[in-house]
Design an enzyme around this catalytic site. Sequence first.
Site, PDB file in Angstrom:
ATOM      1  N   ILE A 713       0.392  -1.404  -0.021  1.00 29.12           N
ATOM      2  CA  ILE A 713       0.122   0.472  -0.056  1.00 29.12           C
ATOM      3  C   ILE A 713       0.807   1.065   0.192  1.00 29.12           C
ATOM      4  O   ILE A 713       0.295   2.668  -0.072  1.00 29.12           O
ATOM      5  CB  ILE A 713      -0.740  -0.488   0.968  1.00 29.12           C
ATOM      6  CG1 ILE A 713      -0.166  -0.152   2.542  1.00 29.12           C
ATOM      7  CG2 ILE A 713      -1.683  -1.122   1.111  1.00 29.12           C
ATOM      8  CD1 ILE A 713      -1.080  -0.469   3.871  1.00 29.12           C
ATOM      9  N   GLY A 714       2.232   1.005  -0.198  1.00 33.03           N
ATOM     10  CA  GLY A 714       2.844   2.334   0.125  1.00 33.03           C
ATOM     11  C   GLY A 714       4.231   2.159  -0.021  1.00 33.03           C
ATOM     12  O   GLY A 714       4.733   1.087   0.503  1.00 33.03           O
ATOM     13  N   GLY A 716       7.958   4.001   0.723  1.00 30.37           N
ATOM     14  CA  GLY A 716       8.861   5.674   0.733  1.00 30.37           C
ATOM     15  C   GLY A 716      10.505   5.431   1.273  1.00 30.37           C
ATOM     16  O   GLY A 716      11.300   4.674   0.318  1.00 30.37           O
ATOM     17  N   VAL A 721       5.170  -0.501   2.911  1.00 34.33           N
ATOM     18  CA  VAL A 721       3.953  -1.234   3.846  1.00 34.33           C
ATOM     19  C   VAL A 721       2.905  -1.559   3.270  1.00 34.33           C
ATOM     20  O   VAL A 721       2.718  -1.855   2.063  1.00 34.33           O
ATOM     21  CB  VAL A 721       3.655   0.605   4.030  1.00 34.33           C
ATOM     22  CG1 VAL A 721       2.403   0.499   5.733  1.00 34.33           C
ATOM     23  CG2 VAL A 721       4.582   1.958   5.180  1.00 34.33           C
ATOM     24  N   LYS A 736       5.153  -2.190   8.128  1.00 31.20           N
ATOM     25  CA  LYS A 736       6.545  -1.109   7.710  1.00 31.20           C
ATOM     26  C   LYS A 736       7.373  -1.814   7.708  1.00 31.20           C
ATOM     27  O   LYS A 736       7.945  -2.136   8.799  1.00 31.20           O
ATOM     28  CB  LYS A 736       6.123  -0.010   8.861  1.00 31.20           C
ATOM     29  CG  LYS A 736       7.508   1.617   7.855  1.00 31.20           C
ATOM     30  CD  LYS A 736       7.350   2.240   8.688  1.00 31.20           C
ATOM     31  CE  LYS A 736       8.596   3.683   8.144  1.00 31.20           C
ATOM     32  NZ  LYS A 736       8.401   4.339   8.734  1.00 31.20           N
ATOM     33  N   ASP A 842       9.131  15.167   9.549  1.00 33.21           N
ATOM     34  CA  ASP A 842       8.868  14.906   7.703  1.00 33.21           C
ATOM     35  C   ASP A 842       7.323  14.545   7.758  1.00 33.21           C
ATOM     36  O   ASP A 842       6.516  14.404   7.265  1.00 33.21           O
ATOM     37  CB  ASP A 842       9.353  13.516   7.807  1.00 33.21           C
ATOM     38  CG  ASP A 842       8.798  13.121   6.036  1.00 33.21           C
ATOM     39  OD1 ASP A 842       9.738  14.087   5.044  1.00 33.21           O
ATOM     40  OD2 ASP A 842       9.142  12.102   5.735  1.00 33.21           O
TER      41      ASP A 842
END
Length: 1012
Positions: A713-714, A716, A721, A736, A842
């Site tokens: 789903i992501g 970075g 993730v 994560k 961040d």
Amino acid sequence: MASWAFWSFLLHAILLISLSAAATTTPFQNETDRLALLAFKAEITDDPLQALSSWNDSLHFCEWLGVTCGRTHQRVSALNLTSLSLDGPLSPHITNLSFLTAINVSKNRFHGRVPYELGHLFRLQQLDLSFNSFQGEIPAAISNCSKLLVVDISSNSLVGKIPSVLGSLSHLTRLSLYINGLSGSIPPSLGNLSSLNRLSLRRNMLDGSIPDDLGRISKLGFLQIAENNLSGTIPSSIYNLSDIFMFSVAANQLEGTLPWNLGLAFPNLELFYVSRNRFTGSIPVSLSNASLLQEVYFPNNDFTGGVPLDLGNLRFLRIFSVWGNRMGTGKAEDLRFVDSLTNCSNLQEFEFQKNRFAGPFPKSIANLSSQLHSLAIGQNQLSGSIPEGIENLVKLSTLYMNNNLLKGEIPAAFGKLWNLKELDLFGNKFSGKIPLSIGNLTELLELHLQENNLEGSIPSSLGNCRKLNLLNISQNNLSGAIPKELMGISSLSISLNLAHNSLTGFLPLEVGGLKNLREIDVSENRLTDEIPPALGDCTSLVLLRLQSNFFSGTIPSSLSNLRGIEVLDLSRNNLNGKIPEFLGSFPFLKNLNLSLNDFYGKLPDKGAFGDASVVSVMGNSDLCGGIPQLQLPECVIEAPKRRKKSFDLKVFIPVIAIALCLIFSLCLCAMLYRRRKSRMKLSSSYSMGRQYTSISYLDLHNATDEFSSSNLIGVGSYASVYRGSFASDKTIVAVKVLNLQRQGASKSFIAECEALRNVRHRNLVKILGSCSSIDFKGNDFKALVYEFMPNGSLEEWLHPKEEEGHKLRNLSLNQRLNIAIDVANALDYLHNQQGTPIAHCDLKPNNVLLDDDMVAHVGDFGLAKFLFETSNNFKTTDISSIAIKGSIGYVAPEYGMGGDVSTLGDVYSYGILLLELFTGRRPTEDMFNNGLSLHDFVKMAFPDRVMEIADPICNNVEGESQRVLECFASVFRVGIACSMTAPRDRMQMKEVTAVMIVIRDKFQGAGIYKQI
């Protein structure tokens, strides 16, 4: 002979009969006029100038003041009583003056109705009732006066509709009904007034469209229907009126475009006013063909494109104004039209502010007419420096250059513009010092230099500007002491604003001389010493801001004299002592901020202190009492101290020494035990405390379906993730997984563990567990397990992808306000409400996650830093801390220059996120280059054009448009304040949270609010 005698006798007889008739008829008719005049006088209730004192029997009425009689008969033909301050009704007896041809009672105080009996004066040609207080409707009976040439009932309080029967007055040349309360539409029958050359209906409440029939009045030269509620387009027939010299439709709701041949259609045009409507399109190039033009007003419409380049042909041009449109293309050639205006030697006013003109400052401005007294070019995107020669504009009285991108130093030549009354340079990038020559502007009323990069000290020569009403030099880099000469400008009555600089020293004692001043703001400086008691002499003060300085001592009792104060902010200083009760007695107080000082003792609870929406006292740890809403501890009444028994020091001292040694030994053992235990726990797992679970690699492997790409789903900088589900309880989680091959990933993992070890808040992503192990291939494996957020990230909602399932996503204005408050709450908690402050470092939309209820949660603490307090009240990391690697567009400018980490860096990121949330624009878009940032983009539109930059998805809100406008303006004010370049100019998160809550509640209409 007898015949002659007979006829002679008959002739004498007829003559005697005629003389007898004349002798009886004329006095009777004269008596009628005399009695009518006396009846008129009898109804006058006030004659302060004794103007009608001559109206008595000592003089024939034809000799009375204001009365004119005909030569061939002794009948009243004109009544002229203008400007005599007469008060009372207009007597209907005036209609007995049947020979009247003119009535002029203008500029008096007549009131009541306009008599309908005036319709009996069939000889009447002129009727002037202007500038009185007549009420009621216009009597239709006036139309019976068929010989009327002039009807002027302007500047009264008339209501109702314009009678359509006025269209039957075929001889009428002037109809003036302006400044009344007339309603309804303009009767089309007025088009029958073929002799009319002047029609003025300005400033009424007329609605509907402009009748096409008006185009049939071929002799019309003066058409003024401005300041009504007219809508629709201007009928094309109007442009057939070639005799028009004055055309004004300003301040209506008209729309459409102006015809391309405007200047050809109106060759005699001298005055042209179309401001404050909804016109679109471009300004017709043919305008320059109307060679007699003197005044041209286009402001506050929606015109686009450029300005015609040949306006220099308009040799009589005095005023040219196009401000408040969307003109300009952002290119340098937009301003070429300025060159042509140098030929207009009569030019007095030139205004093109609040548009989209760009490019360098036009040098030709210095060559404009020496008659120029108003130059307004602010709120555009002009760049470069101000060229030499500006001092040639010797008659300038107002100069507006605000909110551009101008840089360089402020020219000392400004000091030669002796007639300047208003100088506005704020919101640019001017640097250097304030020129000493500004002190030569002895006629100056207002000086705006705020929001630049000016430095050095405030010149004492400003004290020579003895007529100043307003001085604003806030938000610069000024230093040094406040010159006492400023306090000698007794004319200051609007505002003295020196806030957001680096001024030192004390507030001069001479401040008490500013007795007429409404606002003083010296906040966000480095001022010291006590608050001068002389401030109590400034009895006209409505606003006093002294916050964020180093003022010490107590609040002077003399401030009790400030009975008109509405805003008093003394927060973030070193003030002490008890809070005086008189602060609660101010009758107009809306905001009293005493936070973050050293006040102690019992807080009063009377007056303003009884309203928590008005008073803020947080951060004064020794305060007690007050109303419950302020959440202060109860005051404890200490019991009387008992008399201490005498004791022997020889016995007491050894006992105390032995006890201290035992306590020290026990503490040392406990510390060593805890340190050993801590090391053992850290070496075995990176779990964040007893409340979190250490999860095995196998469990995560199974929960994510072997880390399947379908569950990704992501991705970075340091991790990926995955969506996961544990078979045991079907719990859905976000896993994560750290990419340990990436340099810095391990440090990121440790940083996130440490940051989240002991923090808990509803607006932080909840961590459920961790894993530090090896995978099935023998490689190191580290992962964190979080609560799953089903609505994804804020990034996905603000900038949805085009694939199916994302197109319909949007956030309402209410949702955006709530999200902004959620994020502010999270940062306030990290900065101020838990142990050692933590900087997130961040913050961006990708790291703001939304749950089922659209509540926002801040996540990703891989770059988080623990901070400690320093002596200058800034929270920073150790100088040896690693460099910040946040996200481009959101990283505070000082980090890019090697500055230390601080909570104010998070404030900057929050400000950018807030601007993005309400504009829908990323800070990294292509348009934000060449020195233009999202902060500058919003700042240039603030406050008048905020709806133009607001995200169109959320600015279409049902309800009051003014309420929506105020909401956006308030939010953008916070976003701008948080994203200032200099850290010291930014708000603190505690203050941000409070203000955002007020904005939301005010938008939702809940309760009474203090000033935002």
